[in-house]
Design a protein around this motif. Structure first.
Motif: not given
Lengths: 118, 113
Positions: A40-42, B9-10, B88, B106, B109, B111
């Motif tokens: 998850p989330n990787r 990362t986000h 992602l 990694q 993400r 949105t």
């Protein structure tokens, strides 16, 4: 064009039992085949690959996969599942046509969610 | 030896805005590929860069563009963001003549609201 099919969205197995995650592929030439795992989330973590030679490929964490050219399959297997194996698994293919054309890209299946029940 | 690193990362963007995602390849790798992974789907190939040029492109509109720098790092730019661009975004690095050894970051993400 190359494509991958993972016919099962979800696979459930009891801890200690053997597991199989299915994958079939289509390429115009000969394939390179891969399995990746995603938590998850990787991002994607490499498990194993088939390039040439022995049809049974051994990879990380006790996983193995069998290349079957006649059935165009590359199923992922493990003799004894662990709860920590629960994750999303992706099969991928790359055409063995050097570094040109579609060989530049990996084509992924839609993924199979593996749940190992304690 | 650091692997493939992606930043941020986000992030959250508004529809219509533009976004830039960044990727630093594994040391020694000269090729960077970008993938989009929508929720519940497998990654889909966007494009690949080698020697600062786009070498191949998947089925994505030209709102998606990229760049590779002399140090092999890469950026993915998306203009006029749509809600459907939420996903992602994964970067993979490799050597051009060793395509079976790709390493993934990694992911970022994104949105879009």
């Amino acid at each position: 064009a190359q494509s991958v099919a993972q016919p099962e969205d979800q696979v459930n197995v009891a801890e200690g039992n053997p597991l199989t995650v299915k994958c079939t592929y289509s390429v115009s030439g000969n394939p390179y085949l891969f399995w990746y795992v995603q938590y998850p989330n990787r991002g994607l973590q490499f498990l194993l690959k088939y390039i040439t030679g022995d049809n049974l490929v051994k990879g990380s964490y006790g996983f193995e996969a069998e290349f079957n050219k006649s059935q165009t399959s590359f199923h992922l297997k493990k003799p004894s599942a662990l709860v920590s194996d629960s994750a999303l698994y992706f099969c991928a293919v790359r055409d063995r046509l050097g570094t040109s054309g579609s060989a530049r890209q990996l084509t992924f299946g839609s993924g199979t969610q593996l749940t190992v029940l304690p | 030896d650091a692997g493939v690193t992606q930043s941020p990362t986000h992030l959250i963007k508004t529809r219509g805005q533009q976004v830039t995602l960044r990727c630093s390849p594994k040391s020694g790798h000269d090729t960077v590929s970008w993938y989009q992974q929508a929720l519940g789907q497998g990654p889909q190939f966007i494009f690949q860069y080698y020697e600062e040029e786009e070498r191949q492109r998947g089925n994505f509109p030209d709102r998606f563009s990229g760049h590779q720098f002399p140090n092999y790092s890469s950026e993915l730019n998306v203009n006029a963001l749509l809600l459907g661009d939420s996903a992602l975004y994964l970067c993979a690095s490799s050597l051009l003549d060793r395509p079976t050894e790709a390493f993934f970051g990694q992911g970022t993400r994104l949105t879009v609201v």
